[in-house]
Structure formats: structure tokens, C-alpha cells
Design a protein around this motif. Structure first.
Motif, PDB file in Angstrom:
ATOM      1  N   ASP A   1       0.856  -1.184   0.000  1.00 25.17           N
ATOM      2  CA  ASP A   1       0.000   0.000   0.000  1.00 25.17           C
ATOM      3  C   ASP A   1       0.896   1.240   0.000  1.00 25.17           C
ATOM      4  OD1 ASP A   1      -1.695   2.210   0.760  1.00 25.17           O
ATOM      5  OD2 ASP A   1      -3.186   0.747   1.411  1.00 25.17           O
ATOM      6  N   PHE A   2       1.029   1.861  -1.181  1.00 26.92           N
ATOM      7  CA  PHE A   2       1.981   2.960  -1.382  1.00 26.92           C
ATOM      8  C   PHE A   2       1.681   4.153  -0.473  1.00 26.92           C
ATOM      9  CE2 PHE A   2       3.420   6.802  -3.578  1.00 26.92           C
ATOM     10  CZ  PHE A   2       4.727   6.475  -3.877  1.00 26.92           C
ATOM     11  N   GLU A   3       0.417   4.596  -0.450  1.00 23.15           N
ATOM     12  CA  GLU A   3       0.073   5.811   0.317  1.00 23.15           C
ATOM     13  C   GLU A   3       0.253   5.620   1.815  1.00 23.15           C
ATOM     14  OE1 GLU A   3      -3.643   7.651  -0.676  1.00 23.15           O
ATOM     15  OE2 GLU A   3      -3.319   7.374  -2.823  1.00 23.15           O
ATOM     16  N   ILE A   4      -0.108   4.448   2.314  1.00 24.58           N
ATOM     17  CA  ILE A   4       0.029   4.190   3.758  1.00 24.58           C
ATOM     18  C   ILE A   4       1.507   4.079   4.133  1.00 24.58           C
ATOM     19  CG2 ILE A   4      -0.578   2.640   5.652  1.00 24.58           C
ATOM     20  CD1 ILE A   4      -2.999   4.073   4.529  1.00 24.58           C
ATOM     21  N   THR A   5       2.322   3.475   3.238  1.00 30.11           N
ATOM     22  CA  THR A   5       3.763   3.389   3.501  1.00 30.11           C
ATOM     23  C   THR A   5       4.376   4.782   3.570  1.00 30.11           C
ATOM     24  OG1 THR A   5       3.867   1.270   2.357  1.00 30.11           O
ATOM     25  CG2 THR A   5       5.960   2.416   2.684  1.00 30.11           C
ATOM     26  N   GLU A   6       3.918   5.652   2.675  1.00 29.02           N
ATOM     27  CA  GLU A   6       4.399   7.031   2.670  1.00 29.02           C
ATOM     28  C   GLU A   6       4.057   7.718   3.993  1.00 29.02           C
ATOM     29  OE1 GLU A   6       3.333  10.952   0.176  1.00 29.02           O
ATOM     30  OE2 GLU A   6       3.566   9.156  -1.053  1.00 29.02           O
ATOM     31  N   ALA A   7       2.824   7.498   4.474  1.00 32.22           N
ATOM     32  CA  ALA A   7       2.401   8.082   5.761  1.00 32.22           C
ATOM     33  C   ALA A   7       3.252   7.528   6.909  1.00 32.22           C
ATOM     34  CB  ALA A   7       0.924   7.780   6.003  1.00 32.22           C
ATOM     35  N   LEU A   8       3.542   6.232   6.835  1.00 33.91           N
ATOM     36  CA  LEU A   8       4.370   5.569   7.857  1.00 33.91           C
ATOM     37  C   LEU A   8       5.765   6.183   7.900  1.00 33.91           C
ATOM     38  CD1 LEU A   8       4.300   2.713   9.617  1.00 33.91           C
ATOM     39  CD2 LEU A   8       5.748   1.939   7.760  1.00 33.91           C
ATOM     40  N   LEU A   9       6.390   6.301   6.709  1.00 34.91           N
ATOM     41  CA  LEU A   9       7.742   6.866   6.628  1.00 34.91           C
ATOM     42  C   LEU A   9       7.757   8.328   7.066  1.00 34.91           C
ATOM     43  CD1 LEU A   9       9.173   5.341   3.331  1.00 34.91           C
ATOM     44  CD2 LEU A   9      10.195   5.142   5.585  1.00 34.91           C
ATOM     45  N   LYS A  10       6.746   9.073   6.633  1.00 31.82           N
ATOM     46  CA  LYS A  10       6.668  10.505   6.987  1.00 31.82           C
ATOM     47  C   LYS A  10       6.607  10.662   8.507  1.00 31.82           C
ATOM     48  CE  LYS A  10       4.596  13.252   4.071  1.00 31.82           C
ATOM     49  NZ  LYS A  10       3.573  13.868   3.233  1.00 31.82           N
ATOM     50  N   TYR A  11       5.805   9.803   9.137  1.00 35.27           N
ATOM     51  CA  TYR A  11       5.655   9.871  10.589  1.00 35.27           C
ATOM     52  C   TYR A  11       6.976   9.538  11.289  1.00 35.27           C
ATOM     53  CZ  TYR A  11       4.222   8.482  15.303  1.00 35.27           C
ATOM     54  OH  TYR A  11       4.127   8.342  16.672  1.00 35.27           O
ATOM     55  N   PHE A  12       7.627   8.443  10.850  1.00 35.21           N
ATOM     56  CA  PHE A  12       8.869   8.023  11.515  1.00 35.21           C
ATOM     57  C   PHE A  12      10.013   9.010  11.266  1.00 35.21           C
ATOM     58  CE2 PHE A  12       7.360   3.342  11.372  1.00 35.21           C
ATOM     59  CZ  PHE A  12       6.736   3.488  12.604  1.00 35.21           C
ATOM     60  N   ILE A  13      10.146   9.477   9.995  1.00 33.90           N
ATOM     61  CA  ILE A  13      11.208  10.450   9.694  1.00 33.90           C
ATOM     62  C   ILE A  13      10.959  11.741  10.480  1.00 33.90           C
ATOM     63  CG2 ILE A  13      12.197  11.932   7.876  1.00 33.90           C
ATOM     64  CD1 ILE A  13      11.850   9.564   5.921  1.00 33.90           C
ATOM     65  N   GLY A  14       9.687  12.180  10.522  1.00 26.62           N
ATOM     66  CA  GLY A  14       9.338  13.395  11.272  1.00 26.62           C
ATOM     67  C   GLY A  14       9.614  13.246  12.752  1.00 26.62           C
ATOM     68  N   LYS A  15       9.345  12.048  13.305  1.00 28.84           N
ATOM     69  CA  LYS A  15       9.568  11.803  14.731  1.00 28.84           C
ATOM     70  C   LYS A  15      11.059  11.893  15.069  1.00 28.84           C
ATOM     71  CE  LYS A  15       7.878   8.670  18.317  1.00 28.84           C
ATOM     72  NZ  LYS A  15       7.125   7.435  18.588  1.00 28.84           N
ATOM     73  N   VAL A  16      11.888  11.337  14.178  1.00 28.54           N
ATOM     74  CA  VAL A  16      13.337  11.388  14.399  1.00 28.54           C
ATOM     75  C   VAL A  16      13.851  12.816  14.198  1.00 28.54           C
ATOM     76  CG1 VAL A  16      15.580  10.567  13.560  1.00 28.54           C
ATOM     77  CG2 VAL A  16      13.684   8.962  13.810  1.00 28.54           C
ATOM     78  N   GLN A  17      13.334  13.505  13.162  1.00 26.02           N
ATOM     79  CA  GLN A  17      13.752  14.890  12.910  1.00 26.02           C
ATOM     80  C   GLN A  17      13.394  15.813  14.070  1.00 26.02           C
ATOM     81  OE1 GLN A  17      11.846  15.517   9.068  1.00 26.02           O
ATOM     82  NE2 GLN A  17      13.830  15.939   8.165  1.00 26.02           N
ATOM     83  N   GLY A  18      12.292  15.490  14.755  1.00 27.88           N
ATOM     84  CA  GLY A  18      11.863  16.317  15.882  1.00 27.88           C
ATOM     85  C   GLY A  18      12.904  16.384  16.983  1.00 27.88           C
ATOM     86  N   ARG A  19      13.750  15.320  17.051  1.00 29.96           N
ATOM     87  CA  ARG A  19      14.779  15.281  18.100  1.00 29.96           C
ATOM     88  C   ARG A  19      16.133  15.744  17.576  1.00 29.96           C
ATOM     89  NH1 ARG A  19      13.976   9.040  19.060  1.00 29.96           N
ATOM     90  NH2 ARG A  19      11.727   8.956  19.294  1.00 29.96           N
TER      91      ARG A  19
END
Length: 340
Positions: free
Chosen positions: A74-92
Motif C-alpha cells: 500500500d503505497f500511500e500508507i507506507t508514505e504516511a508511515l515513513l513521513k511519521y517516523f522520519i518526522g519523529k526522528v527529525q523532531g529530536r
């Protein structure tokens, strides 16, 4: 930033810091949409929060695992997953639009590779490099992959098992089979249906595997109380299962993995095969934690088999080391095509 985008778990590794994120590859969305569910506290239902919902969601919500057999389903859900994880790491951290190395199964197609690159770019990565999972696992396990000697890695993940023989910083022989940890869970679910007419969910099957599952007899046999839904009456019920019967249920997926290992060895060059007599086989991935699996593979091959240090994080650690030494690995690297 190095990412092990796994069927079951996604791990993110940052240079100089090691593993900074390890969460299930699960996203909860509103039924019929790709809109990620927001929790009452304002956070998104991704990772641990979404995994707790698997098999327990009402009709209006779907808990989705967007990767199947190690590739994007599922391309769109994978994108949401990656966006969330990359954003979470970038937040720190202070970096914006990081360079990202993502580990992918060795057997995936060019279209599937492109889907991974596009997902990561849309999620905010500046440049995306792909590394094959067995290479990343071998680097993370500190095997001498740069030397003129054979190293063999068996990476048993959630969706795929990667078997590879490496030498001189490249893969000499490799096979990827879509039988792995998820198939162990599926075998347990099927056993409970056949033997007890009891329906259980993925999370219960995984708990049985972790608590009493084994590939070969190890120590005292154990029992476990299992709860589920009776297939005849439709009512909740519990029953006792033994480690012996679970071991028997796991034989089919285990056979597929050992056959893949022996096939890969049969195709190895004689000099590489000779090295492996001394160097043996290293196990990585979550499936390597199944008790007795090293003994089963050792019996099938006649070689020494050992578990890598912290097998669950091997691939993620390997992606971070790979990112630090991009110049060394340029000949094995696949990158996006825009050269940005």
C-alpha cells in the motif's frame, strides 16, 4: 539516516547515535480512506499505538500493515508511515531533508524499488539509497564483508528470509524466499484451527511463538494457556497448548528456510564454500530469536551456526554504517535517478 523498512517493524538508525526508533510497521486509518487516525491526545495512530489495535478495531477503523513479504503493498500508507517516523526522528534532531539509506529485500523488482524510493522522497528524504538487506545485515553483524573471504548471513525477517554469501564487499550468491516470521505465526494459527477448532489472532500467535515456540527441542517442554473464539459455538474459549505441538506446527516454514540455505550453499564457488567451513553461518533478524533454529540449520548444513549480536537491529545498524562509508560501497549502491 538508515532505515530498516521491515514487514513487522521499522527501525531508524542515526549516525553516531545508533538505533533511535524501533516501532511496528502498522498504521491505523479511517475505513475507506487513507487518512491516518488521530488519537485523543493528538498523536497519530502509527507504530505501537496502531499495533495494539490489530484485530480489535471497530468497523470504522482499519489497522493496516502496508508492507507484505518485505515489499510495499500500500503505497500511500507506507508514505504516511515513513513521513511519521522520519518526522519523529527529525523532531529530536536538527537535520532537514536527510540522506536516507533504506534496506530492501534482495529479490524485489525494479518497480518495487522505485516505490520505496518514491515513498521516502515524498516523506521528506533529500536523497535515497537502497541497500540489499543481506548486505546491511552482514555489515551490522560485523562480518568481514570487505575481505577476500566468504561470509554467510541468514536474515530471517517478518516477510522474507534473505540468504547470502558475501565476499569483497559484494554479494557472491544470494536467494530471497518469502517465508519468514509471519509464516511461523500463520502456521500456529492454522494449527489452533485444526487441532482445537479455535480461532486466534496474529498477536496471540506471535505471543505463542515467542513464549513457547522452538525449532528444535530445547530444555524442558512448556505449556501455555491460549484464548480465542470457538469455531463451532462462536463463543470465547481457552485451551492449553504444549511447546512440542507448536514445534511440530512450525516444521513446514522451517523446512522452506533450511532448503533455501542449502540451495544457496550448493551454488557457491568451491573456494567460497571452503571458507565457510571455518567461518560458518551468522543468523540475523527477528526470526533468529526462535529457540533452536541455529541447531536446525547446523544439522542441515554441517556448518557452525551462530546468532549475531542483537539480531533484531542488525539490518538497521548496517544501514547506518553503510551511509557513513558511501564511497566504499558505491559499486553496490542503488540511488534515485535524479542525482539530487
Amino acid at each position: 539516516m538508515g532505515i530498516d523498512l521491515g514487514t513487522c517493524n521499522t527501525l531508524v538508525c542515526v549516525r553516531g547515535e545508533g538505533i533511535v526508533l524501533n516501532e511496528p510497521s502498522v498504521v491505523a486509518v479511517r475505513k475507506g480512506t487513507n487518512k491516518v487516525l488521530r488519537m485523543p491526545d493528538g498523536s497519530y495512530a502509527v507504530g505501537w499505538a496502531a499495533k495494539e489495535m490489530l484485530g480489535k478495531t471497530p468497523g470504522s477503523i482499519s489497522a493496516i500493515r502496508p508492507l507484505k513479504d518485505g515489499v510495499i503493498s500500500d503505497f500511500e500508507i507506507t508514505e504516511a508511515l515513513l513521513k511519521y517516523f522520519i518526522g519523529k526522528v527529525q523532531g529530536r534532531h536538527t537535520f532537514l531533508h536527510p540522506r536516507v539509506v533504506i534496506a530492501v529485500p534482495s529479490g524485489i523488482t525494479a518497480v518495487e524499488k522505485r516505490a520505496v524510493i518514491d515513498s521516502a522522497e515524498h516523506a521528506g528524504a533529500r536523497r535515497v539509497f537502497l541497500v540489499e538487506e543481506p548486505m546491511a545485515a552482514a555489515i551490522g553483524a560485523n562480518l568481514p564483508v570487505n575481505e577476500a573471504t566468504a561470509s554467510m548471513i541468514v536474515d530471517i525477517g517478518g516477510g522474507t528470509t534473505e540468504v547470502a554469501i558475501l565476499s569483497l564487499a559484494d554479494i557472491a550468491q544470494c536467494e530471497s524466499v518469502r517465508t519468514a516470521g509471519d509464516d511461523f505465526d500463520e502456521a500456529i494459527i492454522n494449527h489452533m484451527k485444526k487441532a482445537y477448532n479455535l480461532m486466534i489472532g496474529e498477536q496471540t500467535a506471535e505471543r505463542i511463538k515467542i513464549e513457547i515456540g522452538s525449532a528444535a527441542p530445547v530444555g524442558e517442554e512448556q505449556t501455555m494457556e491460549v484464548r480465542g473464539r470457538d469455531m463451532i459455538s462462536g463463543l470465547p474459549r481457552k485451551t492449553l497448548v504444549t511447546s512440542e505441538e507448536i514445534r511440530s506446527a512450525l516444521q513446514e516454514p522451517l523446512s522452506a528456510i533450511t532448503e533455501t540455505v542449502t540451495r544457496t550453499l550448493e551454488r557457491a564457488e568451491p573456494e567460497l564454500a571452503a571458507d565457510l567451513v571455518d567461518n560458518g553461518i551468522t543468523l540475523a533478524g527477528g526470526g533468529a530469536l526462535l529457540r533452536g533454529i541455529d541447531k536446525v540449520i547446523a544439522d542441515a548444513t554441517g556448518l557452525d551456526v551462530r546468532q549475531a549480536e542483537d539480531p533484531l537491529t542488525c539490518v538497521a545498524r548496517g544501514t547506518a554504517i553503510y551511509l557513513e562509508h558511501l564511497e566504499e560501497w558505491k559499486h553496490t549502491m542503488e540511488s534515485d535517478n535524479n542525482g539530487s
